[in-house]
Design an enzyme around this catalytic site. Structure first.
Site, PDB file in Angstrom:
ATOM      1  N   ASP A 231     -30.198   0.981  17.430  1.00  0.00           N
ATOM      2  CA  ASP A 231     -29.158   1.922  16.739  1.00  0.00           C
ATOM      3  C   ASP A 231     -28.016   0.759  17.876  1.00  0.00           C
ATOM      4  OD1 ASP A 231     -25.713   2.816  16.472  1.00  0.00           O
ATOM      5  OD2 ASP A 231     -26.922   4.424  16.423  1.00  0.00           O
TER       6      ASP A 231
ATOM      7  N   ARG B 169     -26.714  -1.307  -8.358  1.00  0.00           N
ATOM      8  CA  ARG B 169     -27.782  -0.164  -7.604  1.00  0.00           C
ATOM      9  C   ARG B 169     -28.904  -0.704  -6.851  1.00  0.00           C
ATOM     10  NH1 ARG B 169     -32.812   3.256  -8.456  1.00  0.00           N
ATOM     11  NH2 ARG B 169     -31.800   3.437 -10.625  1.00  0.00           N
TER      12      ARG B 169
ATOM     13  N   TYR C 100     -26.644   9.093  18.749  1.00  0.00           N
ATOM     14  CA  TYR C 100     -25.973   9.666  17.339  1.00  0.00           C
ATOM     15  C   TYR C 100     -26.375  10.863  17.525  1.00  0.00           C
ATOM     16  CZ  TYR C 100     -23.473  10.173  13.770  1.00  0.00           C
ATOM     17  OH  TYR C 100     -22.550  10.565  12.572  1.00  0.00           O
TER      18      TYR C 100
HETATM   19  C1  LIG Z   1     -21.191   6.301  13.127  1.00  0.00           C
HETATM   20  C2  LIG Z   1     -22.372   6.400  13.377  1.00  0.00           C
HETATM   21  C3  LIG Z   1     -23.522   6.457  13.048  1.00  0.00           C
HETATM   22  C4  LIG Z   1     -23.789   6.888  11.497  1.00  0.00           C
HETATM   23  O1  LIG Z   1     -22.913   6.076  10.703  1.00  0.00           O
HETATM   24  P1  LIG Z   1     -22.067   6.663   9.725  1.00  0.00           P
HETATM   25  O2  LIG Z   1     -21.533   5.367   9.314  1.00  0.00           O
HETATM   26  O3  LIG Z   1     -20.925   7.488   9.742  1.00  0.00           O
HETATM   27  O4  LIG Z   1     -23.303   7.290   8.140  1.00  0.00           O
HETATM   28  C5  LIG Z   1     -25.032   6.161  14.131  1.00  0.00           C
HETATM   29  N1  LIG Z   1     -25.067   6.096  14.623  1.00  0.00           N
HETATM   30  C6  LIG Z   1     -23.871   5.231  15.640  1.00  0.00           C
HETATM   31  C7  LIG Z   1     -23.573   4.791  16.841  1.00  0.00           C
HETATM   32  C8  LIG Z   1     -22.644   5.963  15.233  1.00  0.00           C
HETATM   33  O5  LIG Z   1     -22.056   5.552  15.865  1.00  0.00           O
END
Ligand SMILES: *Cc1c(COP(=O)(O)O)cnc(C)c1O
Length: 383
Positions: A179, A54, A106
């Site tokens: 992101d 972990r 998102y």
């Molecule tokens: C899918 C996504 C997330 C979240 O990720 P997960 O792997 O589903 O937890 C965050 N930001 C964007 C732009 C995404 O497409």
């Protein structure tokens, strides 16, 4: 085995997963180490530097080395979902501090930020990413801890200037988190543009085969904030499992070539649908007509990617009819896989959604683009 040649390009590093050849066996692909615990030697020190899976484990660590190298970061952490990474980063924000983020992003990430602002005494500003100057106005010098951006913005694909956002964040004493799920390091390297932390839902392009969920954070500098994020992951158990880390490592080997093909396919589809009588608008940063095209050209050097949206002529029902009339595009959520997906976004985003009701999001895969265009054309007949 460590990287031998510092001057290899990122696509070479990806293709060979950093040339991590096993010194004991000569295996050209790293193995999977599923152990949950690691033995100690005669001096009671961990024999191989690992304690308990972990905290860290060899397979996940190999994957993290590739993640850090592709984004040019000081360190990387892999998580068992993108959202586990997002939550771990925002866990470092204290009561009384402030977060700024785009009003379209998102939806799961935004739901988490709303939850923090409702339950933890953290202020939140959601700014209009399409309005010039709104990002700068959203910042509160001395109070804003994190400016969070996503680019291109899902699912309208507005483009945010990363360099400019980094300057604004730093001027306000905040960090910039990006992101970059939709613009992976084969096209955008946010850290080189001034971001402090880059995030990927590795479920998407990095994995690339719709067969795992994973998240990644990569830092420009392994500082005290980074140590805190590491501690949060260790205590909450958000680490990516060895099996999924291995799948991700395999997926990243073909990242560059998959992304290039998806970008070419998406561009051809965008051009084919731009003048279609049943399509009101195509939203794709690769089109010269897209408002973010010039910035996208500057910060998406390896292609505009496979993500686009179309606004159909008609209402939500018409859009849903098209999404269920495709034969090749699969009506499903998620993105960045080798197979093409279509989604009526408004239906999945929930009550806060401000996405247009006639919007269909396409995740363009790597199939033969003639098949993809023919499929969309026949599906649009459903309107
Ligand atoms: C899918 C996504 C997330 C979240 O990720 P997960 O792997 O589903 O937890 C965050 N930001 C964007 C732009 C995404 O497409």
């Amino acid at each position: 085995m460590a990287r031998k040649h510092e001057n290899w390009s990122r696509s070479t590093l990806a293709a060979q997963a950093l040339h991590l050849i096993d010194e004991a066996t000569g295996a050209v692909v790293p193995g999977i180490e599923p152990a949950s615990t690691f033995a100690r030697g005669p001096d009671y020190e961990p024999m191989g530097g690992f304690n308990y899976a972990r905290y860290a484990n060899p397979t996940t660590q190999a994957t993290e080395k590739v993640l850090a190298a592709l984004d040019g970061g000081a360190d990387a952490l892999a998580f068992n979902a993108g959202m586990a990474a997002v939550v771990s980063l925002f866990e470092t924000v204290r009561a009384g501090q402030h977060i700024a983020a785009p009003q379209i992003m998102y939806h799961g990430g935004q739901d988490w930020l709303r939850r923090l602002s409702e339950t933890r005494g953290i202020a939140l500003t959601l700014f209009d990413q399409t309005r010039e100057g709104a990002l700068e106005e959203a910042l509160r010098p001395g109070e804003t801890a994190i400016l969070w951006i996503e680019t291109p913005v899902n699912p309208t694909w507005d483009v945010i200037d990363i360099e400019r956002a980094a300057k604004a964040a730093h001027d306000a004493g905040a960090i910039l988190g990006v992101d970059s799920t939709v613009a992976p390091p084969c096209t955008t390297r946010s850290l080189e543009l001034g971001a402090d932390i880059v995030f990927h839902s590795a479920t998407k392009y990095l994995g690339g085969h719709s067969d795992l969920t994973a998240g990644a954070l990569i830092c420009a500098e392994a500082n005290a904030l980074w140590d805190e994020i590491k501690q949060v992951r260790k205590l909450t158990g958000g680490i990516l499992s060895p099996f999924d880390a291995w799948l991700l490592l395999r997926g990243m080997r073909t990242l560059f070539i998959r992304f290039e093909r998806a970008s070419d396919n998406a561009m051809a589809i965008a051009r084919a649908l731009a003048d279609h009588p049943r399509v009101a608008q195509v939203l794709y940063p690769g089109l010269e007509s897209h408002p973010g095209h010039e910035i996208a050209k500057k910060q998406m050097r390896g292609g505009f990617g496979g993500m686009m949206s179309i606004l159909v002529e008609g209402d939500a029902a018409a859009a849903r009819r098209v999404a269920t009339a495709t034969k090749l595009f699969i009506p499903a959520t998620s993105l960045g896989g080798v197979e093409s997906l279509i989604e009526h976004r408004k239906s999945v985003e929930g009550p806060h959604s401000i996405v247009p009701p006639n919007l269909l999001r396409l995740s363009v895969g790597i199939e033969d683009v003639r098949d993809l265009i023919a499929d969309l054309e026949q599906a649009l007949e459903a309107i």
